[in-house]
Design an enzyme around this catalytic site. Sequence first.
Site, PDB file in Angstrom:
ATOM      1  N   TYR A  91       0.834  -1.205   0.000  1.00 39.21           N
ATOM      2  CA  TYR A  91       0.000   0.000   0.000  1.00 39.21           C
ATOM      3  C   TYR A  91       0.865   1.248   0.000  1.00 39.21           C
ATOM      4  O   TYR A  91       2.036   1.229   0.391  1.00 39.21           O
ATOM      5  CB  TYR A  91      -1.002   0.004   1.160  1.00 39.21           C
ATOM      6  CG  TYR A  91      -0.475   0.267   2.547  1.00 39.21           C
ATOM      7  CD1 TYR A  91      -0.486   1.538   3.103  1.00 39.21           C
ATOM      8  CD2 TYR A  91      -0.017  -0.779   3.354  1.00 39.21           C
ATOM      9  CE1 TYR A  91      -0.053   1.780   4.382  1.00 39.21           C
ATOM     10  CE2 TYR A  91       0.404  -0.563   4.646  1.00 39.21           C
ATOM     11  CZ  TYR A  91       0.388   0.729   5.160  1.00 39.21           C
ATOM     12  OH  TYR A  91       0.825   0.954   6.437  1.00 39.21           O
ATOM     13  N   ARG A 170     -12.265  -1.293  10.103  1.00 39.39           N
ATOM     14  CA  ARG A 170     -11.910  -0.626   8.856  1.00 39.39           C
ATOM     15  C   ARG A 170     -13.088  -0.799   7.893  1.00 39.39           C
ATOM     16  O   ARG A 170     -13.178  -1.800   7.177  1.00 39.39           O
ATOM     17  CB  ARG A 170     -10.641  -1.235   8.249  1.00 39.39           C
ATOM     18  CG  ARG A 170      -9.409  -1.170   9.133  1.00 39.39           C
ATOM     19  CD  ARG A 170      -8.869   0.251   9.222  1.00 39.39           C
ATOM     20  NE  ARG A 170      -7.593   0.280   9.911  1.00 39.39           N
ATOM     21  CZ  ARG A 170      -7.443   0.462  11.218  1.00 39.39           C
ATOM     22  NH1 ARG A 170      -8.536   0.606  11.987  1.00 39.39           N
ATOM     23  NH2 ARG A 170      -6.247   0.477  11.774  1.00 39.39           N
ATOM     24  N   ASP A 266      -1.254   0.208  17.667  1.00 43.52           N
ATOM     25  CA  ASP A 266      -0.541  -1.064  17.788  1.00 43.52           C
ATOM     26  C   ASP A 266       0.473  -0.993  18.922  1.00 43.52           C
ATOM     27  O   ASP A 266       0.639  -1.951  19.684  1.00 43.52           O
ATOM     28  CB  ASP A 266       0.169  -1.401  16.480  1.00 43.52           C
ATOM     29  CG  ASP A 266      -0.789  -1.516  15.306  1.00 43.52           C
ATOM     30  OD1 ASP A 266      -1.951  -1.894  15.522  1.00 43.52           O
ATOM     31  OD2 ASP A 266      -0.364  -1.217  14.172  1.00 43.52           O
TER      32      ASP A 266
END
Length: 345
Positions: A91, A170, A266
């Site tokens: 990405y 998401r 995270d």
Amino acid sequence: MDVDVVALGESMVTFLPSRPGRLADVPSFDRAIGGAESNVACVLAAAGHTARWIGRVGADGFGDHLVECIAGYGVDVSSVSRDPARPTGVYFRTAGDRGTGAHEVAYYRAGSAASAMSVGNVDLRAVRAGRVLHLSGITAALSGACLDLMRELTAPRPGRPLVSFDVNYRPALWRGADGPRVLLDLARRADIVFVGDDEARDAWGLHGGRSIAGALPEPAMVVVKRGKAGATAFGRTGDGTEDADGTATFVRAPQVDVVAHVGAGDAFAAGFLSATLRDLPVRDRLRHGHLFAAAALTTPGDLATPPARDHADRLTALDDTAWGRLRLAPGWTQAERATEEANTP
């Protein structure tokens, strides 16, 4: 158990822009890695824990790069599988803060090797051979086979490791309207749940920490994150600081001179799990989560080296007044500055 923590999920090669601007205008990119679960494994390994990442990558150069980089953090990658027919996901993103409308992310992960993970091609023994198994809702959205795998790993069974689940809602990943329901079902099967108050509102229409915890009666610990305002842990098993009714423990976040918001969630999960593995009180688990998140917030990439354990422990031991004055700036985790503790007003 083989390791302290096993994290399963997709990791991708990330392309970071060489300058600010629209993706259409950026002339070149620098290569990095990204993935919610592998990020947690890397940070925990850097913090001195034994960690394993399990995923599936293509038999390509990007797959080689991912495995080599994650292994470079000290993470066990021996159970990562290679798919000869599907590529490693990649990405691209812009340099701007994810919280702005100008931020762009372009994912090329449809049909990726990770989306083919299944109960039949993942080494379940290796997945379950940790004290903690860390998962996220992202994996459940990748494919039907991945969702079946998540349901298998979160199913109650004798000897199951402590299951940590980061909701990571998401919307763009989900086909149809089933995503919120699926994530709620998976979260209710976990032992520790991490969820932002904003994503709980967007996914489930829930407002406030108590309503979120009330919708998740099964997990022993529900951690509701409120960004720079702090986080609250709702516990349902006694460890000396909470009772069976689910006492709420709130810890405000320290002041942070933010460089980039990427990877903070995270890192928070990694800090909380690190302190959990050490059997620290709930307040200290939240403080470690905030400190690990601050390490990510004060660096530009997805991954940041956490503070040294003794440094984090000294900061965690501050009284409430000193903790409230804490201000963390870029470079605060560097060894040569450890004796400074932190920048304070």
